[in-house]
Every structure is written in structure tokens, then in C-alpha cells.
Design a protein around this motif. Structure first.
Motif, PDB file in Angstrom:
ATOM      1  N   ALA A  72       0.807  -1.215   0.000  1.00  0.00           N
ATOM      2  CA  ALA A  72       0.000   0.000   0.000  1.00  0.00           C
ATOM      3  C   ALA A  72       0.846   1.273   0.000  1.00  0.00           C
ATOM      4  O   ALA A  72       0.306   2.370   0.057  1.00  0.00           O
ATOM      5  CB  ALA A  72      -0.951   0.016   1.197  1.00  0.00           C
TER       6      ALA A  72
ATOM      7  N   SER B 133      -1.263  -4.919   2.058  1.00  0.00           N
ATOM      8  CA  SER B 133      -1.794  -3.663   2.613  1.00  0.00           C
ATOM      9  C   SER B 133      -0.758  -2.983   3.497  1.00  0.00           C
ATOM     10  O   SER B 133      -1.069  -2.005   4.175  1.00  0.00           O
ATOM     11  CB  SER B 133      -3.068  -3.924   3.427  1.00  0.00           C
ATOM     12  OG  SER B 133      -2.744  -4.504   4.683  1.00  0.00           O
TER      13      SER B 133
ATOM     14  N   PHE C 206       0.133 -15.553   0.448  1.00  0.00           N
ATOM     15  CA  PHE C 206      -0.607 -16.522   1.265  1.00  0.00           C
ATOM     16  C   PHE C 206      -2.129 -16.411   1.179  1.00  0.00           C
ATOM     17  O   PHE C 206      -2.831 -17.008   1.977  1.00  0.00           O
ATOM     18  CB  PHE C 206      -0.175 -16.379   2.731  1.00  0.00           C
ATOM     19  CG  PHE C 206       1.237 -16.836   2.969  1.00  0.00           C
ATOM     20  CD1 PHE C 206       1.508 -18.195   3.135  1.00  0.00           C
ATOM     21  CD2 PHE C 206       2.287 -15.938   3.000  1.00  0.00           C
ATOM     22  CE1 PHE C 206       2.809 -18.638   3.343  1.00  0.00           C
ATOM     23  CE2 PHE C 206       3.588 -16.369   3.205  1.00  0.00           C
ATOM     24  CZ  PHE C 206       3.858 -17.719   3.379  1.00  0.00           C
TER      25      PHE C 206
ATOM     26  N   ALA D 194      -6.630  -0.843  11.244  1.00  0.00           N
ATOM     27  CA  ALA D 194      -7.653  -0.180  10.436  1.00  0.00           C
ATOM     28  C   ALA D 194      -7.908  -0.945   9.143  1.00  0.00           C
ATOM     29  O   ALA D 194      -8.958  -0.843   8.545  1.00  0.00           O
ATOM     30  CB  ALA D 194      -7.223   1.251  10.133  1.00  0.00           C
TER      31      ALA D 194
ATOM     32  N   ASN E 282      -0.170  -9.400   9.610  1.00  0.00           N
ATOM     33  CA  ASN E 282      -0.285  -8.788  10.944  1.00  0.00           C
ATOM     34  C   ASN E 282       0.830  -9.274  11.856  1.00  0.00           C
ATOM     35  O   ASN E 282       1.425  -8.495  12.602  1.00  0.00           O
ATOM     36  CB  ASN E 282      -1.615  -9.163  11.613  1.00  0.00           C
ATOM     37  CG  ASN E 282      -2.819  -8.452  11.017  1.00  0.00           C
ATOM     38  OD1 ASN E 282      -3.933  -8.681  11.416  1.00  0.00           O
ATOM     39  ND2 ASN E 282      -2.588  -7.596  10.031  1.00  0.00           N
TER      40      ASN E 282
ATOM     41  N   GLY F 145      -3.702  -1.476  16.487  1.00  0.00           N
ATOM     42  CA  GLY F 145      -4.985  -0.936  16.051  1.00  0.00           C
ATOM     43  C   GLY F 145      -5.556  -0.172  17.220  1.00  0.00           C
ATOM     44  O   GLY F 145      -4.960  -0.157  18.297  1.00  0.00           O
TER      45      GLY F 145
ATOM     46  N   GLY G 112      11.710 -15.838   8.609  1.00  0.00           N
ATOM     47  CA  GLY G 112      11.004 -17.074   8.319  1.00  0.00           C
ATOM     48  C   GLY G 112       9.627 -16.745   7.786  1.00  0.00           C
ATOM     49  O   GLY G 112       9.172 -15.600   7.880  1.00  0.00           O
TER      50      GLY G 112
HETATM   51  C1  LIG Z   1      -5.592   2.029   5.132  1.00  0.00           C
HETATM   52  C2  LIG Z   1      -4.643   1.241   5.956  1.00  0.00           C
HETATM   53  C3  LIG Z   1      -4.750   1.276   7.326  1.00  0.00           C
HETATM   54  C4  LIG Z   1      -3.860   0.567   8.117  1.00  0.00           C
HETATM   55  N1  LIG Z   1      -4.012   0.605   9.466  1.00  0.00           N
HETATM   56  C5  LIG Z   1      -3.171  -0.095  10.254  1.00  0.00           C
HETATM   57  C6  LIG Z   1      -3.300  -0.087  11.668  1.00  0.00           C
HETATM   58  O1  LIG Z   1      -4.206   0.520  12.227  1.00  0.00           O
HETATM   59  N2  LIG Z   1      -2.413  -0.797  12.386  1.00  0.00           N
HETATM   60  C7  LIG Z   1      -1.409  -1.503  11.794  1.00  0.00           C
HETATM   61  O2  LIG Z   1      -0.660  -2.123  12.508  1.00  0.00           O
HETATM   62  N3  LIG Z   1      -1.263  -1.520  10.470  1.00  0.00           N
HETATM   63  C8  LIG Z   1      -2.113  -0.840   9.674  1.00  0.00           C
HETATM   64  N4  LIG Z   1      -1.952  -0.857   8.315  1.00  0.00           N
HETATM   65  C9  LIG Z   1      -0.794  -1.542   7.711  1.00  0.00           C
HETATM   66  C10 LIG Z   1      -1.039  -2.974   7.250  1.00  0.00           C
HETATM   67  O3  LIG Z   1      -2.403  -3.233   7.019  1.00  0.00           O
HETATM   68  C11 LIG Z   1      -0.495  -3.934   8.257  1.00  0.00           C
HETATM   69  O4  LIG Z   1       0.906  -3.794   8.274  1.00  0.00           O
HETATM   70  C12 LIG Z   1      -0.825  -5.404   7.978  1.00  0.00           C
HETATM   71  O5  LIG Z   1      -0.354  -6.160   9.044  1.00  0.00           O
HETATM   72  C13 LIG Z   1      -0.246  -5.934   6.699  1.00  0.00           C
HETATM   73  O6  LIG Z   1      -0.858  -7.162   6.424  1.00  0.00           O
HETATM   74  P1  LIG Z   1      -0.888  -7.754   4.936  1.00  0.00           P
HETATM   75  O7  LIG Z   1      -1.574  -9.073   4.996  1.00  0.00           O
HETATM   76  O8  LIG Z   1      -1.448  -6.791   4.013  1.00  0.00           O
HETATM   77  O9  LIG Z   1       0.655  -7.976   4.677  1.00  0.00           O
HETATM   78  P2  LIG Z   1       1.609  -7.461   3.518  1.00  0.00           P
HETATM   79  O10 LIG Z   1       1.516  -6.009   3.353  1.00  0.00           O
HETATM   80  O11 LIG Z   1       1.410  -8.299   2.323  1.00  0.00           O
HETATM   81  O12 LIG Z   1       3.010  -7.848   4.148  1.00  0.00           O
HETATM   82  C14 LIG Z   1       3.524  -7.159   5.250  1.00  0.00           C
HETATM   83  C15 LIG Z   1       4.843  -7.790   5.686  1.00  0.00           C
HETATM   84  O13 LIG Z   1       4.595  -9.078   6.188  1.00  0.00           O
HETATM   85  C16 LIG Z   1       5.372 -10.045   5.517  1.00  0.00           C
HETATM   86  N5  LIG Z   1       4.550 -11.242   5.507  1.00  0.00           N
HETATM   87  C17 LIG Z   1       3.283 -11.375   5.039  1.00  0.00           C
HETATM   88  N6  LIG Z   1       2.830 -12.605   5.276  1.00  0.00           N
HETATM   89  C18 LIG Z   1       3.818 -13.286   5.906  1.00  0.00           C
HETATM   90  C19 LIG Z   1       3.943 -14.599   6.429  1.00  0.00           C
HETATM   91  N7  LIG Z   1       2.947 -15.482   6.350  1.00  0.00           N
HETATM   92  N8  LIG Z   1       5.111 -14.947   7.018  1.00  0.00           N
HETATM   93  C20 LIG Z   1       6.118 -14.065   7.126  1.00  0.00           C
HETATM   94  N9  LIG Z   1       6.054 -12.810   6.644  1.00  0.00           N
HETATM   95  C21 LIG Z   1       4.921 -12.420   6.051  1.00  0.00           C
HETATM   96  C22 LIG Z   1       5.706  -9.416   4.204  1.00  0.00           C
HETATM   97  O14 LIG Z   1       6.906  -9.944   3.689  1.00  0.00           O
HETATM   98  C23 LIG Z   1       5.835  -7.960   4.573  1.00  0.00           C
HETATM   99  O15 LIG Z   1       7.102  -7.705   5.069  1.00  0.00           O
HETATM  100  C24 LIG Z   1      -2.850  -0.182   7.506  1.00  0.00           C
HETATM  101  C25 LIG Z   1      -2.765  -0.229   6.133  1.00  0.00           C
HETATM  102  C26 LIG Z   1      -3.658   0.467   5.336  1.00  0.00           C
HETATM  103  C27 LIG Z   1      -3.544   0.395   3.861  1.00  0.00           C
END
Ligand SMILES: Cc1cc2nc3c(=O)[nH]c(=O)nc-3n(C[C@H](O)[C@H](O)[C@H](O)COP(=O)(O)OP(=O)(O)OC[C@H]3O[C@@H](n4cnc5c(N)ncnc54)[C@H](O)[C@@H]3O)c2cc1C
Ligand code: SF4
Ligand code: SF4
Lengths: 425, 490
Positions: free
Chosen positions: B61, B101, B118, B160, B170, B177, B224
Motif C-alpha cells: 500500500a 496492505s 498466502f 484499520a 499482521n 490498532g 522465516g
Molecule cells: C488504510 C490502511 C490502514 C492501516 N491501518 C493499520 C493499523 O491501524 N495498524 C497496523 O498495525 N497496520 C495498519 N496498516 C498496515 C497494514 O495493514 C499492516 O501492516 C498489515 O499487518 C499488513 O498485512 P498484509 O496481509 O497486508 O501484509 P503485507 O503487506 O502483504 O506484508 C507485510 C509484511 O509481512 C510479511 N509477511 C506477510 N505474510 C507473511 C507470512 N505469512 N510470514 C512471514 N512474513 C509475512 C511481508 O513480507 C511484509 O514484510 C494499515 C494499512 C492500510 C492500507
């Protein structure tokens, strides 16, 4: 999103596309709203993915045929638009993109013939009626026909009703309180003539005179969304000539898809000399439920008789009403105003039923999966009646609800009101 | 080539679309040895190798990265093991991905890589008797609470993005959050993890001995790949009350927050947004938020005793009034829901201001909040950029965002401003990341935040679990050889 789309060489529609790509911050909030992402679980078949694919094609980094399969799977349901906090006009992007890319696509003769037939038959009620009747006779043959032909046949009702020509003017009953024009609709006239009949009765009962202007035609949405831009422009201009916005309090549609199409005219004509005219026209366009809701809020909607027995009504949001036009509260308020009606919400209510214009014909497998899912979600609420404001959803939902063995009636919102006025609900 | 259906769940079966079947695609067969090997092992349905497909797995994102060589959509831990081993054999790095995200560039590859996404590993089981859920990494965060609720339980971590983000993402970011003020972050709800290491070996770890699970949490996919998590569930509070307050100046809001907490209130959620945020949200949701206020705070108190809940809310109300704020109670749950939806939509709604942004994620001591928000406001005003602030202010977790247009504004200037903001946080005893991770975004600032010995310890940990450096290279740790990390935009 940063991009190098060559706006200058793409003209006014290029501006529309570049603006949408610009506005997207690739946050992914739209992913859970997208029916194809829900089914396929991959980024290329998500709204964010499609925006990136279109950007790459427009920038010249990706060949159109490589992106096309994923873009073709888009229903145009605009669920992503409702979900997007950044205000990305995805609907305008995909429509403009389809118009721009269609002339460059190599389509097989069968494909082209099918598209031609759709584009000619849908907007011509008489032709569609004849085709539907022919199709009805072909229904028993369905199991042995190729899938491409089976899809549309499945959707035809068991009995195609006789055409009912609508009167050019329907007088108001009692004191005249308003004057509106109605878009008569195309396929709808053939498949569900009662939608218009019920609309005229309900409006007349409320003191509204209804004109069905001569010379009107198809709204042009089907042509526009399949990329036939020249055809769409022709249809749009025909309607601009037929409806003079100054003559009416409102220009009404009772088909969500058509209503959304009419409201889109200013975007279609963006940068062309008749843009201002389109704006004046679109400012008057309302869905039938919006207009009646206005009367309800003004305290001048005639109360209906109560339902004869308490009735659980599941209201299905047509994408082109809820997402494209943002009309969600009006139809619910109208249904709730009928004494005895208990309105229930459908789980995953924002997910498209899979009908979406010509989707049943172009993507029969995905359309069927979505139709089945929608019918399961609706039937899970154990409704006595299903209401919706769009002919496409109506046929799709009816077909899948029947397939799952349920006899629950499916009706247009205005049909429900009409029955309630007559004490037959 | 269409991907023929295999044995996957029915609703996700690959489809032969009419147009796809007929049209030859310019990159029809696997273009590299790795993609070909993976397709042989896992079958075509789980491997994406066409350009049109790979292009879509290079961003999160916040950032666009390098287009991956291939993408694997695993359905089991065994698939992940196979993918990691194949990549290792080919000498190609591996980047894990959830929903993309993330806000620090975590899942955007920094070099040609294999992306393991995933999103199809979505198995989820709830065990109400032991108040736990076992989730595969692709489970969408909100689904855990949805599955637990019928058993009278919830999963509190609520970024969020919880309708979109995955449990794996996460965990990798240790996401927080609004609920984390009172209830804690993702890591506080993990009792066990299964992960695949850089060699392709599977490990199952709990929180005892060396807390290896704790090490994996927040490691951003660099140590990992998490393939399963056991998550703790709790019963929800019986009562919740919501309050909104608005202020004529951002520092006042921060003062109210410090005062309320000092007075003994422990709100469930305590969030803050400045004027630019409220206006972006109003443009989207039309809720009637006060457009003229310089700062708005949003507060929930909750608990099983209504008197305590309303009592705590009254403490917050008094603190807000004393700081010069105007307060409003949410009349009903629907109004409270609308306000929280508003809060969740801030970040993407900011896209209405400028197409690109640099998203900071600092945490400072609560006592320093008034000074910090004022200093950052002043930095923004002096810079000429649109700078907006919001965040989980109850935790001292702020998200200053620099909005910019890369075609007319200098990315270097954005980076410099972000750096100055990071230094404000560090000067007040704060840290660089509360929840979004370091990723590539704040990698450069790590040398300001940590002393060389500590950085070396982090490098040692990385070397121990990933000796060849093949897991998500270019993230978190500033590379001594190439100190200049790429900036926040494609
Ligand atoms: C509008 C908006 C609001 C948000 N609000 C918050 C908030 O309130 N609090 C907050 O903490 N974050 C927030 N975020 C950020 C984001 O959503 C978080 O960081 C979320 O945890 C990312 O999850 P994802 O599945 O999208 O992972 P990705 O963005 O795909 O990956 C994030 C990281 O995790 C790694 N990863 C993913 N899956 C695995 C796995 N299975 N094993 C090992 N590594 C892995 C990736 O390599 C990368 O480094 C927000 C984002 C947006 C766009
Ligand atoms: S929600 Fe809007 S801004 Fe976010 S990715 Fe989707 S279209 Fe782009
Ligand atoms: S219009 Fe519908 S199908 Fe198309 S991308 Fe948006 S949500 Fe998905």
C-alpha cells in the motif's frame, strides 16, 4: 498511484483514465468488496490489480491481450467504488478503457457475432422479444448446446410474457402534483412488462403525470460497457434529443442499470460540445425509488394498505443502484413504509449477483458461481418475498433461487408497492 | 494458457474464460527455469509466471518494487516448503506476502525474487473451550472475530485494515490498532507459531524457552515464513461507550489525552486525527464531522460494569473540556460505528489530497505528545508540503503523513522531511515504528535509532536464521555496503 500515461495522445477519455489511476493509493481496501477476488483469490482479479493492469497497458509496458482476461472478468459492479475511501472513479476508468481498447482487440468471428447480436437485440424491445420467444422454444435443447449459448437460455423465464405497449402519457389521478418522463427500458419491456405497468400505476396514484417521450431509445450503457463507444454515443445523443429536461420535474428510470447509464452521460460526453446538455439532462435523472422516496420524505406519498399477512422481505441491492448511483436507503424506506413488512438484510449484501449486464453471456461460469452464492445468501434469511430494483438482478436471482428449489417470488420494489396499494400484498 | 482446475476449493477454481482460451498470450509458457520448476512441482494453478500476473505482486500500500520472477499461491505448508527449496536451489530470494496492505514497503520485492502470497491459505478453526483459534496465514483479520463471535469470543487486534489484511501480514508487522491501547497488539495474542525457515525446514514454536515465536513476530518476513498461528481469544466487554471531542489546536488534543490517562481512565480506544484528515473523511462519508476543528479525538471506554464505563468516559470528557475541547457522545451504536468507520478510512481517504504519501509510524512517551505534535506541525508548515497527522494517540503512536505529487515535488525533499520527523520522535525518547514495520521506508533511519552494537546484534540474529540473506532482502537492516535505500515511491 504514480504513472506515465500519455494523457495528451489519449484525449478527453485519457484524462478520465489518468485521473482514476492517479487517485488510487493501492491500499487494497477495495479487495474484500470485489466478487471476482472473492472467488479467485488473486491480485490480478481484484480492483487494485485491474487498475495496475490498465495503467501498464496505457503506459505501453504490457500487451493488451495479456491484461484482457483479467479485465474481462470485471463485472463492472462498482462494489470497489463504494469501498474506496480515496474516491477512485473505477467505473469511469474501466468504461473509458473498454472504449479505448475495444477497437484494438482481435476477436474471433463467433465472438464478434455474439457481441453484435447482444448489442443489436438488447436495445430493441421488439427484436429482443422475438429472440426471447425463439430462445424459449430452444430451452429443451439446452443440455446439448455449447456453454456460450446455454448461459442466456438458462436465464429466460419459463414463459416470456406478451409485449405490453406503454401509453405515451399517463394522467395523474386526482390533483396533479408533478410531471415526469420515464425511460421505458429495452430488454425489460420484453421480459418484465409489469415493471413499467406497476410504475405508471404507482406514480399516477400519487398524482404524477408520466410521459414516455417518443423517439427515446436504449440508454446506451450496454454498448458503453462492452466498449462499443461509437454506438453508445449515437444512443446517448438520441436520448438527449428525446428528453428535454426543462419539460419535466424528473427523468425516471426503473432499471438500475439504465438509470446509472443515464447519470453517466456527462462522463461519456466529457470534452465534447454537448457535455453541458448532458449535464442538464443528468441532473434531472432519478431512479424510481429515489423519486418516490422524495414524496415519502415530503409527506405526500399516499399510504399503502397493509400487507395481508406479516411479510418478511429480503431487499437485494442492485449494484447499479447501490454502488453506481449510491441509492441504498430509498428503496428500503419505501418497503418499510408498507405496514406489515419486515425488511431483512442479506449476508454479503454488497457482493454482485453475477448478472451485471452481459456477464452471463461473457463469463458464464463466474456468473453462475456468483448467482448460486447470492441465492444461498438470500434464502438463508428465509424470506417470503425478494425485492430488487433491476431487471438483470431479477432474472439472475429468480433463476438461481428456482435452481435451489425455492418458490419465493422475486419482484421489483415498485411492484411490491403496487400490490400493497391494491391490497393484494 | 489457462490454468486448469485442480483439487482446490470449488469457489476458487481457475476458470477458462472464453477470451482467454482463444487468445494467444505473448508470454504463454514459464519464462524462467524457476517458474518452470515450480510449475512442475506444484502444478500450474498455484504458480503465476505471466507478466500480467507477476506485475501485480510487486507492490504494497505504499511502494512499488521489482517485478518478481514468479509468484506462488500455496495452499499448504508443504507447498511453502517446496517453493522455498526451489527458490534456494535457483539462488533466488523469497518475499512473503499477505494482502499487500502494508505501509512500509514490506511485501514489495527489492530485487528479482519469488513472491509467496498466502491469500489462499485461509483455513481457520475456533476452539472455544480453550479460547483459541488456529489460523493459516492468509486468513483475513476480521474473519477471526467473525468466526469467534458466535462462541461469545473476539480477537482484539484490529488494524484499520482488518477487512483486507491477513493474519500472516499482521504477525510479520506486529500490527496494532485502536483496541491495542487497552488490549495489546497482535503479538500479545499469539501462543504458538509454525514457520518455514530459509532452508525450507518447518518449525513449531511456543512462547517459552527462547521466545522464537516472539522473534518471528514483527520480523517482516526476514527470518522465516509463518504458515500457521495459534491465537488467543477473549470475551468481549459487555458495555462500550463512544465519545468524540474536537479542539481548536492540535496540542490541546494531546494535552487532553495525557490528562485523561493521568486521571486514571483506561480507554479501550483513543484515536486522534487532524483537520486535513477530518476533511478528507467528510468528503468520503459525509458524517457531519467538525470541518473547522484543528484536531478531533475519538474515544471508547468499555467493560462489564456500566458505571465504571460511563465513569471513565466522564473522566475523558472532563479532561477534554479542561483542555479547551468540545465533546459529543455517540447516541447509539450505529453512530459509534460510523465514527469508527471514519477513523479506519483516514489513511486511504488522504489519497484525495495528493497521489503519493510517506507514512510515518512513530511512538513517543505520552507525556511528550503535546510537544511532539506541535513540533511536527511546525516542521510541516515550514516545509511547504501537505503534512497531516493522525494515530493511536493513547499509545503515543502517531502517523504523520507527508502528502506529495512525485511529478511536481521532490521525493528527496519528502525523504528529508520524514527524516526530520523521525529525529523529533527519537529526541523525545520515542521509536521509529509502532506497528507498520521498518520495511524499506525507515531503513535509513535505523542508524539514528540504534547504536552500532545493537544493530550488530540484529544482524547476528538475521545471520543465525537466514545465513544466505535470501528472506526478504533489503528490509529493516541498513546494508553497510549500500547505505542509501530507495525512496518511498516507484
Ligand atoms: C488504510 C490502511 C490502514 C492501516 N491501518 C493499520 C493499523 O491501524 N495498524 C497496523 O498495525 N497496520 C495498519 N496498516 C498496515 C497494514 O495493514 C499492516 O501492516 C498489515 O499487518 C499488513 O498485512 P498484509 O496481509 O497486508 O501484509 P503485507 O503487506 O502483504 O506484508 C507485510 C509484511 O509481512 C510479511 N509477511 C506477510 N505474510 C507473511 C507470512 N505469512 N510470514 C512471514 N512474513 C509475512 C511481508 O513480507 C511484509 O514484510 C494499515 C494499512 C492500510 C492500507
Ligand atoms: S480502495 Fe481505492 S485507493 Fe485503495 S486500492 Fe482500491 S481503488 Fe485504490
Ligand atoms: S467493478 Fe466489481 S468486479 Fe470489477 S473490480 Fe470493481 S468490485 Fe471487482
Amino acid at each position: 498511484m504514480n504513472h506515465d500515461i500519455p494523457v495528451l495522445t489519449l484525449g478527453a477519455q485519457g484524462e478520465v483514465m489518468a485521473h482514476a489511476v492517479d487517485a488510487c493509493v493501492h491500499c487494497g481496501f477495495c479487495l474484500p468488496a470485489c466478487p471476482t477476488y472473492a472467488l479467485l483469490g488473486d491480485e490480478m482479479d481484484s480492483p487494485r490489480g485491474r487498475i495496475v493492469l490498465m495503467k501498464e497497458v496505457l503506459e505501453g509496458h504490457l500487451a493488451l491481450p495479456d491484461a484482457a482476461p483479467h479485465l474481462d472478468r470485471c463485472l463492472g459492479c462498482q462494489g470497489c467504488v463504494t469501498a474506496c475511501p480515496s474516491g477512485v472513479p473505477y467505473g469511469e476508468l474501466i468504461t473509458a478503457f473498454r472504449g479505448w481498447s475495444e477497437p484494438q482487440r482481435a476477436r474471433s468471428p463467433l465472438d464478434r457475432a455474439k457481441r453484435w447480436a447482444i448489442l443489436k437485440a438488447l436495445p430493441a424491445p421488439k427484436l429482443f422479444s422475438v429472440a426471447a420467444r425463439l430462445g424459449q422454444h430452444a430451452k429443451p435443447l439446452a443440455p446439448v448446446l455449447p456453454a456460450a449459448l446455454r448461459g442466456p437460455l438458462d436465464l429466460l423465464p419459463e414463459r416470456v410474457p406478451a409485449m405490453q405497449p406503454s401509453p405515451a402519457v399517463t394522467a395523474a389521478r386526482g390533483q396533479r402534483r408533478g410531471r415526469v418522463a420515464l425511460l421505458a427500458g429495452c430488454a425489460q419491456q420484453a421480459l418484465a412488462p409489469n415493471f413499467n405497468a406497476a410504475t405508471l400505476r404507482v406514480l399516477a396514484r400519487n398524482g404524477i403525470e408520466v410521459v414516455i417521450p417518443d423517439g427515446q431509445g436504449c440508454c446506451g450503457a450496454a454498448a458503453l460497457h462492452t466498449g462499443a463507444r461509437d454506438e453508445a454515443l449515437r444512443l446517448v445523443r438520441t436520448n438527449l434529443r428525446a428528453f428535454n429536461p426543462d419539460d419535466y420535474d424528473a427523468i425516471l428510470s426503473n432499471a438500475a442499470g439504465c438509470g446509472a447509464g443515464l447519470k453517466e452521460y456527462p462522463v461519456v460526453l466529457h470534452g465534447l460540445p454537448d457535455e453541458a446538455q448532458a449535464r442538464a439532462f443528468a441532473a434531472k435523472v432519478q431512479d424510481i425509488s429515489e423519486y418516490l422516496h422524495g414524496l415519502l420524505q415530503g409527506g405526500i406519498l399516499e399510504p399503502t394498505l397493509p400487507a395481508r399477512t406479516p411479510l418478511k422481505v429480503a431487499y437485494h441491492d442492485a449494484c447499479h443502484l447501490a454502488h453506481a448511483q449510491g441509492v441504498k436507503a430509498a428503496p428500503r424506506a419505501l418497503l418499510r413504509a408498507i405496514p406489515g413488512v419486515d425488511l431483512v438484510e442479506i449476508p454479503e449484501g454488497d457482493l454482485c449477483c453475477g448478472s451485471a449486464g452481459t456477464y452471463n453471456l461473457e463469463q458464464p461460469e463466474l456468473a453462475a458461481q456468483l448467482g448460486g452464492r447470492k441465492a444461498r445468501n438470500i434464502l438463508g434469511t428465509a424470506p417470503d418475498l425478494i425485492a430488487s430494483g433491476n431487471i438483470g438482478c431479477h432474472t439472475q436471482i429468480q433463476s438461481h433461487v428456482r435452481r435451489q428449489g425455492s418458490p419465493v417470488p422475486v419482484m421489483h420494489t415498485v411492484e411490491v408497492l403496487d400490490l400493497a396499494y391494491r391490497g393484494e400484498l | 494458457m489457462p490454468r486448469p482446475p485442480t483439487d482446490g476449493p470449488v469457489e476458487k477454481q481457475a476458470l477458462t474464460t472464453t477470451s482467454e482460451a482463444r487468445k494467444p498470450r505473448s508470454d504463454g509458457s514459464p519464462t524462467n527455469a524457476l517458474a518452470a520448476d515450480l510449475t512442475r512441482q506444484l502444478g500450474p494453478r498455484k504458480v503465476l509466471h505471466q507478466l500480467s500476473e507477476r506485475l501485480n505482486y510487486r507492490y504494497d500500500a505504499i511502494q512499488f518494487g521489482v517485478t518478481p520472477l514468479a509468484v506462488v499461491l500455496p495452499e499448504s505448508t508443504a507447498d511453502v516448503v517446496a517453493a522455498v527449496k526451489a527458490a534456494r536451489a535457483a539462488g533466488v530470494p523469497v518475499v512473503g506476502r499477505g494482502a499487500g496492505s502494508g505501509l512500509s514497503g514490506g511485501s514489495a520485492p527489492m530485487q528479482e525474487a519469488l513472491v509467496i502470497a498466502f491469500t489462499r491459505m485461509t483455513a481457520l478453526q475456533v476452539f472455544p473451550e480453550r479460547r483459541e483459534a488456529v489460523a493459516q496465514p492468509g486468513v483475513i483479520t476480521l474473519k477471526v472475530t467473525e468466526a469467534a463471535r458466535p462462541h461469545g469470543l473476539i480477537y482484539p487486534p484490529d488494524p484499520a485494515s482488518f477487512r483486507t489484511s491477513t493474519i500472516g501480514g499482521n504477525l510479520a508487522e506486529n500490527a496494532g490498532g485502536p483496541m491495542c491501547l487497552k488490549y495489546g497488539v497482535t503479538g500479545d495474542y499469539v501462543t504458538a507459531l509454525e514457520f518455514v525457515d530459509a532452508a525450507g525446514d518447518v518449525h513449531r514454536v511456543t512462547r517459552d524457552a527462547y521466545d522464537l515465536a516472539g522473534l518471528l513476530i514483527g520480523s517482516e518476513g526476514t527470518l522465516g515464513l509463518i504458515t500457521e498461528a495459534t491465537l488467543r481469544l477473549i470475551p468481549p466487554a459487555k458495555f462500550t461507550r463512544t465519545l468524540m471531542a474536537h479542539f481548536a489546536e492540535v496540542g490541546q488534543a494531546a494535552e487532553a489525552v495525557s490528562a485523561a490517562i493521568a486521571a486514571g481512565a483506561v480507554p479501550a480506544k483513543l484515536e486522534f486525527m487532524d483537520r486535513a484528515c477530518t476533511n478528507a473523511i467528510e468528503d468520503y462519508l459525509h458524517l457531519g464531522l467538525p470541518r473547522d476543528a484543528e484536531a478531533v479525538i475519538l474515544v471508547d471506554t468499555d467493560g462489564n460494569d456500566l458505571d465504571t464505563v460511563t465513569g471513565e468516559l466522564a473522566l475523558v470528557e472532563q479532561a477534554c473540556a479542561a483542555a479547551g475541547g468540545v465533546t459529543r457522545l455517540a447516541r447509539d451504536p450505529a453512530e459509534a460505528d460510523a465514527l469508527w468507520q471514519a477513523r479506519r478510512s483516514i489513511s486511504p481517504a488522504l489519497g484525495r489530497i495528493r497521489p503519493q504519501r510517506m507514512n510515518e509510524d512513530i511512538v513517543v512517551p505520552r507525556s511528550a505528545l503535546p510537544d511532539v505534535v506541535r513540533e511536527i506541525r511546525a516542521l510541516g508548515d515550514a516545509s511547504g508540503f501537505h503534512l497531516v497527522q493522525f494515530g493511536h494517540i493513547g499509545d503515543g503512536n502517531l502517523h504523520p503523513n507527508i502528502m506529495f505529487d512525485p511529478r511536481t515535488e521532490s521525493p528527496q525533499a519528502v525523504h528529508d522531511l520524514a527524516h526530520r520527523i523521525a529525529l523529533v520522535a527519537l529526541r523525545h525518547g520515542g521509536v521509529l515504528s509502532g506497528e507498520h514495520g521498518i520495511g524499506t521506508m525507515k531503513r535509513d533511519f535505523m542508524t539514528d535509532a540504534l547504536d552500532p552494537a545493537t544493530l550488530d546484534a540484529l544482524r547476528d540474529v538475521k545471520r543465525a536464521l537466514d545465513p544466505a540473506g535470501t528472506l526478504n532482502p533489503g528490509k529493516i537492516l541498513p546494508d553497510p555496503q549500500t547505505p542509501e535505500a530507495p525512496h518511498a515511491h516507484p
